[in-house]
Design a protein around this motif. Structure first.
Motif, PDB file in Angstrom:
ATOM      1  N   ALA A  37      -3.488  32.664  -3.029  1.00 46.05           N
ATOM      2  CA  ALA A  37      -3.521  33.536  -1.842  1.00 46.05           C
ATOM      3  C   ALA A  37      -2.311  33.343  -0.939  1.00 46.05           C
ATOM      4  CB  ALA A  37      -4.803  33.285  -1.054  1.00 46.05           C
ATOM      5  N   TRP A  38      -1.746  32.138  -0.916  1.00 42.51           N
ATOM      6  CA  TRP A  38      -0.602  31.886  -0.028  1.00 42.51           C
ATOM      7  C   TRP A  38       0.701  32.481  -0.549  1.00 42.51           C
ATOM      8  CZ3 TRP A  38       2.647  29.158  -3.042  1.00 42.51           C
ATOM      9  CH2 TRP A  38       2.112  28.245  -3.948  1.00 42.51           C
ATOM     10  N   LEU A  39       0.712  32.950  -1.807  1.00 44.96           N
ATOM     11  CA  LEU A  39       1.898  33.643  -2.322  1.00 44.96           C
ATOM     12  C   LEU A  39       1.748  35.109  -1.917  1.00 44.96           C
ATOM     13  CD1 LEU A  39       4.536  33.237  -3.869  1.00 44.96           C
ATOM     14  CD2 LEU A  39       3.313  33.963  -5.908  1.00 44.96           C
ATOM     15  N   ALA A  40       2.441  35.496  -0.858  1.00 42.02           N
ATOM     16  CA  ALA A  40       2.284  36.825  -0.274  1.00 42.02           C
ATOM     17  C   ALA A  40       2.726  37.938  -1.210  1.00 42.02           C
ATOM     18  CB  ALA A  40       3.060  36.907   1.038  1.00 42.02           C
ATOM     19  N   GLY A  41       3.618  37.649  -2.139  1.00 45.71           N
ATOM     20  CA  GLY A  41       4.119  38.640  -3.076  1.00 45.71           C
ATOM     21  C   GLY A  41       5.587  38.404  -3.369  1.00 45.71           C
ATOM     22  N   VAL A  42       6.215  39.428  -3.930  1.00 40.75           N
ATOM     23  CA  VAL A  42       7.633  39.349  -4.275  1.00 40.75           C
ATOM     24  C   VAL A  42       8.342  40.615  -3.796  1.00 40.75           C
ATOM     25  CG1 VAL A  42       7.252  37.883  -6.314  1.00 40.75           C
ATOM     26  CG2 VAL A  42       7.265  40.365  -6.579  1.00 40.75           C
ATOM     27  N   PHE A  43       9.650  40.510  -3.647  1.00 39.53           N
ATOM     28  CA  PHE A  43      10.478  41.682  -3.350  1.00 39.53           C
ATOM     29  C   PHE A  43      11.829  41.487  -4.022  1.00 39.53           C
ATOM     30  CE2 PHE A  43      11.966  38.785  -0.180  1.00 39.53           C
ATOM     31  CZ  PHE A  43      13.186  39.221   0.298  1.00 39.53           C
ATOM     32  N   VAL A  44      12.551  42.585  -4.152  1.00 42.76           N
ATOM     33  CA  VAL A  44      13.875  42.532  -4.768  1.00 42.76           C
ATOM     34  C   VAL A  44      14.907  42.402  -3.662  1.00 42.76           C
ATOM     35  CG1 VAL A  44      15.564  43.752  -6.186  1.00 42.76           C
ATOM     36  CG2 VAL A  44      13.130  43.896  -6.748  1.00 42.76           C
ATOM     37  N   TYR A  45      15.733  41.371  -3.789  1.00 41.23           N
ATOM     38  CA  TYR A  45      16.777  41.108  -2.805  1.00 41.23           C
ATOM     39  C   TYR A  45      18.094  40.935  -3.544  1.00 41.23           C
ATOM     40  CZ  TYR A  45      19.424  38.885   0.911  1.00 41.23           C
ATOM     41  OH  TYR A  45      20.386  38.595   1.830  1.00 41.23           O
ATOM     42  N   ARG A  46      19.011  41.860  -3.317  1.00 39.14           N
ATOM     43  CA  ARG A  46      20.328  41.826  -3.952  1.00 39.14           C
ATOM     44  C   ARG A  46      20.233  41.634  -5.468  1.00 39.14           C
ATOM     45  NH1 ARG A  46      24.001  38.740   0.642  1.00 39.14           N
ATOM     46  NH2 ARG A  46      23.402  40.165   2.282  1.00 39.14           N
ATOM     47  N   GLY A  47      19.308  42.367  -6.066  1.00 37.73           N
ATOM     48  CA  GLY A  47      19.162  42.357  -7.519  1.00 37.73           C
ATOM     49  C   GLY A  47      18.327  41.231  -8.092  1.00 37.73           C
ATOM     50  N   HIS A  48      17.755  40.394  -7.238  1.00 37.16           N
ATOM     51  CA  HIS A  48      16.929  39.270  -7.694  1.00 37.16           C
ATOM     52  C   HIS A  48      15.510  39.424  -7.160  1.00 37.16           C
ATOM     53  CE1 HIS A  48      20.349  36.926  -9.193  1.00 37.16           C
ATOM     54  NE2 HIS A  48      20.998  37.355  -8.123  1.00 37.16           N
ATOM     55  N   VAL A  49      14.528  39.069  -7.987  1.00 38.55           N
ATOM     56  CA  VAL A  49      13.137  39.070  -7.551  1.00 38.55           C
ATOM     57  C   VAL A  49      12.884  37.759  -6.810  1.00 38.55           C
ATOM     58  CG1 VAL A  49      10.728  39.147  -8.282  1.00 38.55           C
ATOM     59  CG2 VAL A  49      12.448  40.518  -9.488  1.00 38.55           C
ATOM     60  N   VAL A  50      12.401  37.873  -5.568  1.00 38.06           N
ATOM     61  CA  VAL A  50      12.210  36.709  -4.703  1.00 38.06           C
ATOM     62  C   VAL A  50      10.727  36.552  -4.365  1.00 38.06           C
ATOM     63  CG1 VAL A  50      12.781  35.676  -2.458  1.00 38.06           C
ATOM     64  CG2 VAL A  50      14.504  37.020  -3.695  1.00 38.06           C
ATOM     65  N   PRO A  51      10.124  35.409  -4.722  1.00 33.17           N
ATOM     66  CA  PRO A  51       8.750  35.143  -4.298  1.00 33.17           C
ATOM     67  C   PRO A  51       8.718  34.773  -2.823  1.00 33.17           C
ATOM     68  CG  PRO A  51       9.598  33.273  -5.522  1.00 33.17           C
ATOM     69  CD  PRO A  51      10.675  34.338  -5.552  1.00 33.17           C
ATOM     70  N   VAL A  52       7.630  35.154  -2.137  1.00 35.46           N
ATOM     71  CA  VAL A  52       7.504  34.899  -0.708  1.00 35.46           C
ATOM     72  C   VAL A  52       6.190  34.174  -0.430  1.00 35.46           C
ATOM     73  CG1 VAL A  52       7.360  35.941   1.596  1.00 35.46           C
ATOM     74  CG2 VAL A  52       8.885  36.928  -0.131  1.00 35.46           C
ATOM     75  N   VAL A  53       6.300  33.029   0.237  1.00 33.17           N
ATOM     76  CA  VAL A  53       5.148  32.212   0.604  1.00 33.17           C
ATOM     77  C   VAL A  53       4.771  32.534   2.047  1.00 33.17           C
ATOM     78  CG1 VAL A  53       4.341  29.842   1.013  1.00 33.17           C
ATOM     79  CG2 VAL A  53       5.832  30.347  -0.952  1.00 33.17           C
ATOM     80  N   ASP A  54       3.504  32.879   2.277  1.00 32.98           N
ATOM     81  CA  ASP A  54       2.997  33.087   3.630  1.00 32.98           C
ATOM     82  C   ASP A  54       2.618  31.716   4.181  1.00 32.98           C
ATOM     83  OD1 ASP A  54       1.420  33.541   5.918  1.00 32.98           O
ATOM     84  OD2 ASP A  54       0.628  35.429   5.118  1.00 32.98           O
ATOM     85  N   LEU A  55       3.435  31.184   5.081  1.00 34.49           N
ATOM     86  CA  LEU A  55       3.188  29.853   5.639  1.00 34.49           C
ATOM     87  C   LEU A  55       1.877  29.785   6.413  1.00 34.49           C
ATOM     88  CD1 LEU A  55       6.767  28.806   6.800  1.00 34.49           C
ATOM     89  CD2 LEU A  55       5.464  27.916   4.856  1.00 34.49           C
ATOM     90  N   HIS A  56       1.458  30.896   6.997  1.00 33.35           N
ATOM     91  CA  HIS A  56       0.177  30.915   7.714  1.00 33.35           C
ATOM     92  C   HIS A  56      -0.974  30.669   6.732  1.00 33.35           C
ATOM     93  CE1 HIS A  56       2.744  32.767  10.715  1.00 33.35           C
ATOM     94  NE2 HIS A  56       1.790  32.593  11.596  1.00 33.35           N
ATOM     95  N   ARG A  57      -0.983  31.405   5.642  1.00 30.25           N
ATOM     96  CA  ARG A  57      -2.042  31.217   4.633  1.00 30.25           C
ATOM     97  C   ARG A  57      -1.979  29.816   4.038  1.00 30.25           C
ATOM     98  NH1 ARG A  57      -1.666  36.663   0.990  1.00 30.25           N
ATOM     99  NH2 ARG A  57      -2.334  38.146   2.578  1.00 30.25           N
ATOM    100  N   LEU A  58      -0.798  29.342   3.770  1.00 32.34           N
ATOM    101  CA  LEU A  58      -0.624  28.027   3.151  1.00 32.34           C
ATOM    102  C   LEU A  58      -1.232  26.924   4.013  1.00 32.34           C
ATOM    103  CD1 LEU A  58       0.683  26.418   0.784  1.00 32.34           C
ATOM    104  CD2 LEU A  58       2.677  26.162   2.260  1.00 32.34           C
ATOM    105  N   THR A  59      -1.102  27.056   5.326  1.00 31.60           N
ATOM    106  CA  THR A  59      -1.587  26.010   6.229  1.00 31.60           C
ATOM    107  C   THR A  59      -2.996  26.285   6.771  1.00 31.60           C
ATOM    108  OG1 THR A  59      -0.548  27.069   8.148  1.00 31.60           O
ATOM    109  CG2 THR A  59       0.754  25.416   6.949  1.00 31.60           C
ATOM    110  N   GLY A  60      -3.622  27.355   6.284  1.00 31.33           N
ATOM    111  CA  GLY A  60      -4.973  27.654   6.733  1.00 31.33           C
ATOM    112  C   GLY A  60      -5.037  28.352   8.077  1.00 31.33           C
ATOM    113  N   ALA A  61      -3.954  28.976   8.494  1.00 31.36           N
ATOM    114  CA  ALA A  61      -3.900  29.661   9.794  1.00 31.36           C
ATOM    115  C   ALA A  61      -4.104  31.168   9.661  1.00 31.36           C
ATOM    116  CB  ALA A  61      -2.569  29.365  10.476  1.00 31.36           C
ATOM    117  N   GLY A  62      -4.756  31.598   8.584  1.00 32.08           N
ATOM    118  CA  GLY A  62      -4.968  33.028   8.373  1.00 32.08           C
ATOM    119  C   GLY A  62      -3.740  33.677   7.757  1.00 32.08           C
ATOM    120  N   GLU A  63      -3.615  34.969   7.954  1.00 28.75           N
ATOM    121  CA  GLU A  63      -2.479  35.714   7.416  1.00 28.75           C
ATOM    122  C   GLU A  63      -1.396  35.845   8.478  1.00 28.75           C
ATOM    123  OE1 GLU A  63      -1.663  40.089   5.386  1.00 28.75           O
ATOM    124  OE2 GLU A  63      -3.683  39.251   5.410  1.00 28.75           O
ATOM    125  N   CYS A  64      -0.135  35.824   8.047  1.00 33.17           N
ATOM    126  CA  CYS A  64       0.977  36.002   8.979  1.00 33.17           C
ATOM    127  C   CYS A  64       0.819  37.359   9.667  1.00 33.17           C
ATOM    128  CB  CYS A  64       2.311  35.942   8.241  1.00 33.17           C
ATOM    129  SG  CYS A  64       3.742  36.099   9.328  1.00 33.17           S
TER     130      CYS A  64
END
Length: 151
Positions: A37-64
Motif C-alpha cells: 500500500a505504501w508504494l503509491a505507484g509509478v510515473f515516467v520521468y525523462r524516459g524512465h519508470v520511477v516508483p514512488v513511495v508514499d511516506l505518509h502510508r509508510l509511516t502509518g500517517a494515512g495517505e499523503c
C-alpha cells in the motif's frame, strides 16, 4: 547541513539537499499490481519508470494529502545505478534551510525510516537518510524498488 524540509504526518523531516536529484510536482501515478500500500505507484520521468513511495502510508500517517505543496522528491537509487530513481511523496515540500546536526540523535528514533530526531528552535526534526530508508523497504516492495521498475 543545508536541508530540504517537508512534512510526513505530524513529523517535520529534513533531508540533505546534496542527496536530492530533483523535486517535481505531484503527478498522476499508475498503480503497480501486487505492490504494498505504501508504494503509491509509478510515473515516467525523462524516459524512465520511477516508483514512488508514499511516506505518509509508510509511516502509518494515512495517505499523503493532495495539497498543492505535495511533491515527489527524486533520489538516485541504488547508488551503483545513478540513472535509476525512486520518488518519495510528501507534503509541504517548500523550504530549504540550514539544520544544525551537532545534536543529532539527542531525542532518539522516530517512525520507520524517517531517521533520528534532533531538537530545533521550531520543535523536533527527523533527519532522513534516503539510502537507509530505501534499503530498509526495498525487500518489501515486490521488486519495484530494487533498481527501479523496468517496464
Amino acid at each position: 547541513m543545508l536541508a530540504l524540509m517537508f512534512q510526513v504526518g505530524r513529523d517535520t523531516v529534513a533531508v540533505d539537499v546534496r542527496r536530492v536529484r530533483e523535486v517535481v510536482p505531484r503527478v498522476q501515478l499508475s498503480p503497480v499490481t501486487g505492490a504494498p500500500a505504501w508504494l503509491a505507484g509509478v510515473f515516467v520521468y525523462r524516459g524512465h519508470v520511477v516508483p514512488v513511495v508514499d511516506l505518509h502510508r509508510l509511516t502509518g500517517a494515512g495517505e499523503c494529502p493532495p495539497h498543492l505543496s505535495s511533491r515527489i522528491i527524486l533520489f538516485p537509487w541504488p547508488a551503483d545505478a545513478p540513472d535509476s530513481l525512486v520518488g518519495l511523496l510528501a507534503t509541504q515540500v517548500a523550504e530549504i534551510r540550514e539544520v544544525p546536526t551537532d545534536a543529532l540523535g539527542a531525542v532518539g528514533p522516530g517512525h520507520l525510516g524517517l531517521g533520528p530526531a534532533l531538537p530545533d528552535g521550531h520543535g523536533i526534526i527527523r533527519v532522513l537518510n534516503p539510502e537507509a530508508l530505501l534499503a530498509q523497504i526495498a525487500s518489501g516492495s515486490g521488486g519495484a524498488i530494487a533498481a527501479g521498475v523496468h517496464g
